[in-house]
Each structure stands twice: as C-alpha cells, then as structure tokens.
Write an enzyme that holds these catalytic residues in place. Sequence first.
Site, short mmCIF file in Angstrom:
data_model
loop_
_atom_site.label_atom_id
_atom_site.label_comp_id
_atom_site.label_asym_id
_atom_site.label_seq_id
_atom_site.Cartn_x
_atom_site.Cartn_y
_atom_site.Cartn_z
CG LEU A 70 28.12 -24.69 -9.14
CD1 LEU A 70 28.30 -26.00 -9.90
CD2 LEU A 70 29.48 -24.01 -8.96
CG ASP A 71 27.49 -17.84 -11.40
OD1 ASP A 71 26.89 -17.63 -10.33
OD2 ASP A 71 28.58 -17.32 -11.70
CD1 TRP A 72 20.74 -20.68 -16.43
CD2 TRP A 72 22.31 -19.73 -17.70
NE1 TRP A 72 20.39 -20.86 -17.74
CE2 TRP A 72 21.35 -20.28 -18.55
CE3 TRP A 72 23.40 -19.08 -18.29
CZ2 TRP A 72 21.43 -20.22 -19.93
CZ3 TRP A 72 23.49 -19.02 -19.67
CH2 TRP A 72 22.51 -19.59 -20.48
#
Length: 214
Positions: A70-72
């Site tokens: 998952l993105d930051w």
Amino acid sequence: MVTRNLATLADPDADRITVDGRPVPPPEARHYLLLNKPRGYVTTLSDPRGRPVVADLVDVDARVYPVGRLDWDVEGALLLTNDGALTHRLLHPRYGLPRVYEAEVAGRVAPGALARWRHGAVLDDGPAKPLAVELVRAGVDGSRLRLTFAEGRKHEVKRYCEALGHPVVRLRRVAFGPVALGALAPGASRRLTPRELSLLRAAVADHAGGRGDR
Ligand code: URA
C-alpha cells in the site's frame, strides 16, 4: 527408515527427521497477520530514509513480509506472512483476487456518472476496469466511493480516480480477498482466523472450474 520415497509424509512434531544421519531442522512455523496500516508508514521491513515502516507495527517471533504493498499515504488491510508460496499466489494476476477500497475523492460524483466509473479508463500502463463501483456519499465538496479492483497495479486506484476527474483525497483498503478489515483499529494487527486462511487458500487454489483455471 525411509529411502528415496520423496512422497513420504513426516509429522514434524512427532518425528525426528534425519538425512544421512544428520537431523533436518523442523520447518519454520507459518504466521499470517492482518494489519490495519495507518497513513505515513512505508510497506517494507526497513526504510533507508528512516521513515516508519509496517514492520514496526507487528509483534511476531518471525520475519513476516507484506503481501503486496500500500502506498505510504494509504491506510487499511495489509496481510503479512512468512509463507512465500501463498504470497506468490495471492499476488498472481491469474487469480484476480479482489481488493476493495474506500476512496474519498474531490468533487461531487453524481449517481448518473457511475456508469462511466464502471466502464473503465485507459491509464498510462493500459486499460483499467474495476470489478465493482458503489457510490457511498456524494457531497458538493467531496464524495466517497467503494471500488473493487482485481489487480494490484501501482497507484491504480489513485490513477483511476484521477483519470475520471476526481483526485483521491484519502484512500483506505477495506478488504483483501476474503479478509475484511472490520473494526481493527489503525496500527493494530491480528492473526488470521483458520476460516480466513482456508478461504484465502481456496481463492487461489487450482481446482477444476475455479478462477485459477482460466
Ligand atoms: N491503489 C493506489 O493508488 N494505492 C495503493 O496503495 C493501492 C491501490
């Protein structure tokens, strides 16, 4: 004593296994965790830039790896495990494991626009089409959608919403295949239940008539 019969099953708890007289270490115990990843954590075990990482949030006696990423700035359901074979299948596009996201997007998405959202869009790495789109809330200054994608392409949900003219303001994954985030608090993790694990395995099994046989 067993010789050459590779199909022989040993019980690692009951049997002492030796090869050529030398003991074979028992297989590593498997761990399967669900983490509610908060915003601001990188999906990795260590970050050269010193940012907080998801490994900081799980307390397990083994090295477990994130299943995909998952993105930051994205929150929600992230599986972690040391079962590499299962991870490989869960991420393989042939099984098309559905990922469900709740996206807060800029602007008002009118119910009449949903057909366009369901139709798909061409992104810079090819066409993208969600399995399902539901409108949860349509406000003047922002809307909430529930989008299901069968792939894990990089930034796919953000790019999809952007392509439809509604940039993502906040993104949360609420389910990964049969495993739902439920009421798990941000930053908390738990072990998968035996039922969740068997549903996950079934979702990526190559049985006759299954999705994996296509
Ligand atoms: N889509 C995105 O844009 N970001 C994620 O982290 C996952 C899906």
